[in-house]
Write a protein that holds these residues in place. Sequence first.
Motif, PDB file in Angstrom:
ATOM      1  N   SER A  88       0.818  -1.215   0.000  1.00 46.33           N
ATOM      2  CA  SER A  88       0.000   0.000   0.000  1.00 46.33           C
ATOM      3  C   SER A  88       0.853   1.266   0.000  1.00 46.33           C
ATOM      4  O   SER A  88       0.513   2.248  -0.648  1.00 46.33           O
TER       5      SER A  88
ATOM      6  N   ASP B 101       2.224   2.095  -3.458  1.00 48.65           N
ATOM      7  CA  ASP B 101       1.182   2.335  -4.454  1.00 48.65           C
ATOM      8  C   ASP B 101       0.901   3.816  -4.659  1.00 48.65           C
ATOM      9  O   ASP B 101       0.389   4.215  -5.687  1.00 48.65           O
TER      10      ASP B 101
ATOM     11  N   TRP C  23       1.522 -10.186  -5.506  1.00 54.45           N
ATOM     12  CA  TRP C  23       2.219  -8.922  -5.280  1.00 54.45           C
ATOM     13  C   TRP C  23       3.714  -9.105  -5.135  1.00 54.45           C
ATOM     14  O   TRP C  23       4.502  -8.283  -5.613  1.00 54.45           O
TER      15      TRP C  23
END
Length: 175
Positions: free
Chosen positions: A32, A35, A99
């Motif tokens: 996160s 990102d 990921w």
Amino acid sequence: MGETLPMVESALGDSPGEQVLRTLVEAIALVSGLDEKSTVRRVRERFRDRVPPPGETAEERLLLGMLCALGTLEGRPAAELVPMAEQVLRVGEVSLGGWGALGASLTLYLADEIKPVEFVLTALLEHAQKSGQAWSSALASTTRASVHLWTGTISLALADAQLALTLSTELPRVS
């Protein structure tokens, strides 16, 4: 990330299950945090001294792949990062959303290690399509388009980019 990681660190002990959870939380914080451009600096500061895990479990490979991506964005030497990225891809799994493999792919294709990246991205794309995961399909296709662009195979890059665009326009809109 600023609140969750310290809370997890203080709440979890050293049991194997708690170590797995800690590793997973760290990896998701990296996913996160990388990102969004505005959070990369905080992620870099938080994980600057993080010793890479050996990559023996899916959670460790996820964290290792994201540490590879962070190291690549920081401009760390390929000689340091490529072996870690290869460890992530060695298993060839598509668990945890892929990921870790996506993070390791960034490191490898920028180091001109193309064949393993093409293989894993194709596997991720096929898995996502078979399981009806449009977002994961679009992400794998976009990443593979970037790799094809990097290698100069423009027609393949365009095909993957078109697939990603088609998939993303079919996704439900979140208001």
